[in-house]
Scaffold this active site. Structure first.
Site, short mmCIF file in Angstrom:
data_model
loop_
_atom_site.label_atom_id
_atom_site.label_comp_id
_atom_site.label_asym_id
_atom_site.label_seq_id
_atom_site.Cartn_x
_atom_site.Cartn_y
_atom_site.Cartn_z
N HIS A 50 41.66 40.68 41.76
CA HIS A 50 41.30 42.01 42.02
C HIS A 50 42.61 43.09 42.35
CE1 HIS A 50 37.08 41.01 42.26
NE2 HIS A 50 36.91 42.27 41.84
N LYS A 94 42.29 46.15 47.35
CA LYS A 94 41.20 45.63 47.73
C LYS A 94 41.37 44.80 49.01
CE LYS A 94 37.04 43.19 46.04
NZ LYS A 94 36.30 44.12 46.30
N THR A 133 31.46 39.91 44.58
CA THR A 133 30.95 39.28 43.58
C THR A 133 31.27 37.66 43.61
OG1 THR A 133 31.41 41.12 42.00
CG2 THR A 133 31.00 39.25 40.96
#
Length: 251
Positions: A145, A149, A156
């Site tokens: 990501h 983040k 997920t």
């Protein structure tokens, strides 16, 4: 026209929801944020602490939440009091936070998902089949990501891990260092953070001189925003309870 409030409206996902709503029969009527701003793209912004008053003032039908756990819980509690359904996309809740969301779902419809991509829903089903069929193969889970983040592994990735563990009794090993021989009953879990990557997830299933790779890559945050808005519309008129995004996709 569904009247939606967006929690975390000043964030990247909030911006994606505002942009995507214009392509759907949805109107974002108010946003929640702790930032010192009055409007975003013409949408009034209020503090999460004032959510209860905002629900009444702006006649909100549903909430789409992409904030941080603390702010999400503040808005969900207010929504439960006001009888407003909530779609929760925030990740990183601790056990107490999840318990509060569950309590709210006894009063209002709550749909919590770590990912609002239809492709991820299909990936979860493929993972279940692959892990069950190739039950003696090694498993490794990787996610990537953007560099902003804060929670790792991603929500997920944790959902995919839970999908694997529902089929096989494996223990997660978060990264490896030094002398770390692989055990038969483990799954490696790895998180990478770089640039502006929207989201990549991959499960590697390896054994018998072959490698199966099941992966998904999001090209734009609008994918997640569209799914969350679809979920908000789908929740309208439903009974209080805990819902899953897979139900929206199947519908």
């Amino acid at each position: 026209m569904t009247r939606v409030a967006v929690n975390g409206v000043t964030g990247q996902m909030g911006a994606a929801v505002l942009s995507t709503a214009t392509d759907r029969d949805v109107e974002v009527v108010v946003g929640f944020a702790t930032s010192d701003v009055e409007t975003v793209s013409g949408v009034p912004v209020v503090h999460p602490d004032d959510a209860a008053d905002a629900f009444a003032e702006y006649d909100v039908d549903a909430v789409v939440d992409f904030a941080v756990p603390e702010g999400a819980l503040t808005v969900v509690d207010a929504a439960a009091e006001a009888g407003v359904p909530v779609v929760v996309g925030t990740t990183g809740f601790d056990e107490d936070g999840v318990a509060r969301l569950r309590e709210a779902s006894e009063r209002i419809p709550v749909l919590k998902a770590t990912n609002f991509s239809q492709g991820i829903q299909v990936l979860q089903r493929l993972v279940t089949e692959a892990v069950a069929t190739l039950d003696d193969y090694d498993l490794e889970l990787m996610e990537t990501h953007h560099n902003r983040k804060v929670d790792a592994p991603s929500g997920t990735a944790n959902t995919l891990l839970e999908t694997v563990q529902a089929v096989r009794d494996v223990d997660p090993v978060y990264g490896r260092e030094g002398h770390a021989p692989r055990e038969d009953d483990e799954i490696g879990v790895f998180a990478r953070r770089a640039g502006d990557i929207r989201g990549e997830h991959e499960l590697v299933v390896a054994g018998n001189d072959e490698v199966l790779s099941l992966s998904h890559r999001a090209e734009d945050r609008g994918v997640f925003a569209a799914g969350a808005l679809d979920a908000a519309v789908w929740l309208l008129g439903r009974d209080a309870g805990w819902y899953d995004f897979g139900e929206v996709v199947d519908a």
